[in-house]
Design a protein around this motif. Structure first.
Motif, PDB file in Angstrom:
ATOM      1  N   TRP A 128       0.798  -1.224   0.000  1.00  0.00           N
ATOM      2  CA  TRP A 128       0.000   0.000   0.000  1.00  0.00           C
ATOM      3  C   TRP A 128       0.834   1.278   0.000  1.00  0.00           C
ATOM      4  CZ3 TRP A 128       0.143   3.819   3.529  1.00  0.00           C
ATOM      5  CH2 TRP A 128       0.635   3.525   4.804  1.00  0.00           C
ATOM      6  N   PRO A 129       2.000   1.339   0.675  1.00  0.00           N
ATOM      7  CA  PRO A 129       2.750   2.602   0.603  1.00  0.00           C
ATOM      8  C   PRO A 129       3.155   2.960  -0.829  1.00  0.00           C
ATOM      9  CG  PRO A 129       3.527   1.295   2.457  1.00  0.00           C
ATOM     10  CD  PRO A 129       2.637   0.409   1.622  1.00  0.00           C
ATOM     11  N   ALA A 130       3.669   1.995  -1.573  1.00  0.00           N
ATOM     12  CA  ALA A 130       4.106   2.264  -2.949  1.00  0.00           C
ATOM     13  C   ALA A 130       2.914   2.607  -3.837  1.00  0.00           C
ATOM     14  CB  ALA A 130       4.857   1.068  -3.511  1.00  0.00           C
ATOM     15  N   LEU A 131       1.788   1.943  -3.633  1.00  0.00           N
ATOM     16  CA  LEU A 131       0.594   2.238  -4.428  1.00  0.00           C
ATOM     17  C   LEU A 131       0.051   3.625  -4.098  1.00  0.00           C
ATOM     18  CD1 LEU A 131      -1.071  -1.270  -4.196  1.00  0.00           C
ATOM     19  CD2 LEU A 131       0.033  -0.246  -6.196  1.00  0.00           C
ATOM     20  N   THR A 132       0.160   4.001  -2.848  1.00  0.00           N
ATOM     21  CA  THR A 132      -0.260   5.354  -2.447  1.00  0.00           C
ATOM     22  C   THR A 132       0.653   6.389  -3.095  1.00  0.00           C
ATOM     23  OG1 THR A 132      -1.139   4.511  -0.356  1.00  0.00           O
ATOM     24  CG2 THR A 132      -0.681   6.875  -0.479  1.00  0.00           C
ATOM     25  N   ALA A 133       1.942   6.101  -3.145  1.00  0.00           N
ATOM     26  CA  ALA A 133       2.890   7.022  -3.788  1.00  0.00           C
ATOM     27  C   ALA A 133       2.546   7.218  -5.259  1.00  0.00           C
ATOM     28  CB  ALA A 133       4.318   6.495  -3.643  1.00  0.00           C
ATOM     29  N   GLN A 134       2.172   6.143  -5.940  1.00  0.00           N
ATOM     30  CA  GLN A 134       1.797   6.260  -7.351  1.00  0.00           C
ATOM     31  C   GLN A 134       0.577   7.165  -7.517  1.00  0.00           C
ATOM     32  OE1 GLN A 134       1.305   2.266  -8.821  1.00  0.00           O
ATOM     33  NE2 GLN A 134       3.439   1.749  -8.456  1.00  0.00           N
ATOM     34  N   ASP A 147       7.198  15.666  -2.737  1.00  0.00           N
ATOM     35  CA  ASP A 147       8.252  14.806  -3.290  1.00  0.00           C
ATOM     36  C   ASP A 147       8.881  13.926  -2.210  1.00  0.00           C
ATOM     37  OD1 ASP A 147       7.796  15.892  -5.779  1.00  0.00           O
ATOM     38  OD2 ASP A 147       9.389  17.381  -5.592  1.00  0.00           O
ATOM     39  N   GLU A 148       9.109  14.492  -1.049  1.00  0.00           N
ATOM     40  CA  GLU A 148       9.697  13.749   0.067  1.00  0.00           C
ATOM     41  C   GLU A 148       8.770  12.616   0.522  1.00  0.00           C
ATOM     42  OE1 GLU A 148      10.455  14.801   4.708  1.00  0.00           O
ATOM     43  OE2 GLU A 148      11.138  16.286   3.239  1.00  0.00           O
ATOM     44  N   VAL A 149       7.490  12.929   0.655  1.00  0.00           N
ATOM     45  CA  VAL A 149       6.506  11.931   1.082  1.00  0.00           C
ATOM     46  C   VAL A 149       6.373  10.839   0.028  1.00  0.00           C
ATOM     47  CG1 VAL A 149       4.048  11.568   1.557  1.00  0.00           C
ATOM     48  CG2 VAL A 149       5.247  13.505   2.585  1.00  0.00           C
ATOM     49  N   SER A 150       6.254  11.245  -1.220  1.00  0.00           N
ATOM     50  CA  SER A 150       6.100  10.283  -2.301  1.00  0.00           C
ATOM     51  C   SER A 150       7.311   9.359  -2.401  1.00  0.00           C
ATOM     52  CB  SER A 150       5.877  11.011  -3.622  1.00  0.00           C
ATOM     53  OG  SER A 150       5.736  10.103  -4.672  1.00  0.00           O
ATOM     54  N   CYS A 182       3.365  14.139  11.440  1.00  0.00           N
ATOM     55  CA  CYS A 182       2.539  15.115  10.723  1.00  0.00           C
ATOM     56  C   CYS A 182       2.310  14.667   9.277  1.00  0.00           C
ATOM     57  CB  CYS A 182       3.204  16.479  10.775  1.00  0.00           C
ATOM     58  SG  CYS A 182       2.194  17.803  10.062  1.00  0.00           S
ATOM     59  N   GLN A 183       3.345  14.181   8.627  1.00  0.00           N
ATOM     60  CA  GLN A 183       3.207  13.706   7.243  1.00  0.00           C
ATOM     61  C   GLN A 183       2.287  12.490   7.175  1.00  0.00           C
ATOM     62  OE1 GLN A 183       7.386  13.209   6.425  1.00  0.00           O
ATOM     63  NE2 GLN A 183       7.467  15.092   5.205  1.00  0.00           N
ATOM     64  N   ARG A 184       2.353  11.634   8.167  1.00  0.00           N
ATOM     65  CA  ARG A 184       1.471  10.465   8.196  1.00  0.00           C
ATOM     66  C   ARG A 184       0.010  10.898   8.270  1.00  0.00           C
ATOM     67  NH1 ARG A 184       4.611   6.347  12.340  1.00  0.00           N
ATOM     68  NH2 ARG A 184       6.593   6.423  11.243  1.00  0.00           N
ATOM     69  N   VAL A 185      -0.251  11.884   9.096  1.00  0.00           N
ATOM     70  CA  VAL A 185      -1.619  12.406   9.211  1.00  0.00           C
ATOM     71  C   VAL A 185      -2.042  13.059   7.900  1.00  0.00           C
ATOM     72  CG1 VAL A 185      -3.059  14.120  10.380  1.00  0.00           C
ATOM     73  CG2 VAL A 185      -1.540  12.650  11.709  1.00  0.00           C
ATOM     74  N   ALA A 244       9.446   8.493  -0.020  1.00  0.00           N
ATOM     75  CA  ALA A 244       9.473   7.561   1.120  1.00  0.00           C
ATOM     76  C   ALA A 244       8.453   6.450   0.927  1.00  0.00           C
ATOM     77  CB  ALA A 244       9.207   8.311   2.420  1.00  0.00           C
ATOM     78  N   LEU A 245       7.255   6.808   0.492  1.00  0.00           N
ATOM     79  CA  LEU A 245       6.216   5.800   0.281  1.00  0.00           C
ATOM     80  C   LEU A 245       6.573   4.878  -0.879  1.00  0.00           C
ATOM     81  CD1 LEU A 245       2.986   7.928   0.842  1.00  0.00           C
ATOM     82  CD2 LEU A 245       3.948   6.185   2.361  1.00  0.00           C
ATOM     83  N   ALA A 246       7.158   5.419  -1.928  1.00  0.00           N
ATOM     84  CA  ALA A 246       7.539   4.598  -3.085  1.00  0.00           C
ATOM     85  C   ALA A 246       8.541   3.512  -2.689  1.00  0.00           C
ATOM     86  CB  ALA A 246       8.120   5.470  -4.195  1.00  0.00           C
ATOM     87  N   LYS A 247       9.376   3.806  -1.695  1.00  0.00           N
ATOM     88  CA  LYS A 247      10.329   2.811  -1.192  1.00  0.00           C
ATOM     89  C   LYS A 247       9.667   1.874  -0.189  1.00  0.00           C
ATOM     90  CE  LYS A 247      13.212   5.703   0.444  1.00  0.00           C
ATOM     91  NZ  LYS A 247      14.326   6.315   1.168  1.00  0.00           N
ATOM     92  N   GLY A 248       8.395   2.136   0.140  1.00  0.00           N
ATOM     93  CA  GLY A 248       7.700   1.311   1.118  1.00  0.00           C
ATOM     94  C   GLY A 248       8.038   1.683   2.546  1.00  0.00           C
ATOM     95  N   GLU A 249       8.597   2.864   2.728  1.00  0.00           N
ATOM     96  CA  GLU A 249       9.077   3.280   4.042  1.00  0.00           C
ATOM     97  C   GLU A 249       8.124   4.289   4.704  1.00  0.00           C
ATOM     98  OE1 GLU A 249      11.421   1.861   5.612  1.00  0.00           O
ATOM     99  OE2 GLU A 249      12.123   0.658   3.938  1.00  0.00           O
ATOM    100  N   TYR A 250       6.962   3.817   5.076  1.00  0.00           N
ATOM    101  CA  TYR A 250       6.003   4.661   5.780  1.00  0.00           C
ATOM    102  C   TYR A 250       6.606   5.181   7.084  1.00  0.00           C
ATOM    103  CZ  TYR A 250       1.556   5.954   8.012  1.00  0.00           C
ATOM    104  OH  TYR A 250       0.539   6.623   8.634  1.00  0.00           O
ATOM    105  N   SER A 251       7.445   4.379   7.704  1.00  0.00           N
ATOM    106  CA  SER A 251       8.056   4.765   8.977  1.00  0.00           C
ATOM    107  C   SER A 251       9.007   5.950   8.837  1.00  0.00           C
ATOM    108  CB  SER A 251       8.789   3.579   9.598  1.00  0.00           C
ATOM    109  OG  SER A 251       9.802   3.120   8.730  1.00  0.00           O
TER     110      SER A 251
END
Length: 105
Positions: A35-41, A57-60, A74-77, A62-69
């Protein structure tokens, strides 16, 4: 929660050729892992994400790498709020909520 919202959003993309692989990935049993990578897309093609988060760009990335952590709390929210908003705008979810409201009335 993220997975359920992605599934709601994906229903609006069913049948669109360029989104076929993404929709299949959302419907896959691997969704809890991807889901993190799919959310980034989805973030990458959505103009409205910038309203929720200044560091798109920073959020995308991190998510594209699967690194939600790697995201700040704040970014998670911000990701969750944006995804919830996208899910609420889903045509099928709106139809479902309308039917429930009619049934309750």
């Amino acid at each position: 929660l993220h997975c359920a919202m992605l599934k709601a959003v994906a229903q609006d993309y069913e049948g669109l050729d360029e989104w076929g692989a993404w929709v299949r990935a959302v419907q896959s049993p691997r969704l809890p892992l991807t889901w993190p990578a799919l959310t980034a897309q989805l973030i990458d093609v959505s103009d409205d994400f910038s309203v929720y988060c200044e560091r798109r760009d920073e959020v995308s990335a991190a998510l594209a790498k699967g690194e939600y952590s790697d995201l700040t709390p704040c970014q998670r929210v911000e990701v969750l709020a944006w995804l919830a908003d996208r899910a609420l705008q889903s045509e099928r979810l709106r139809d479902h909520l309308d039917r429930r409201a009619e049934f309750a009335a």
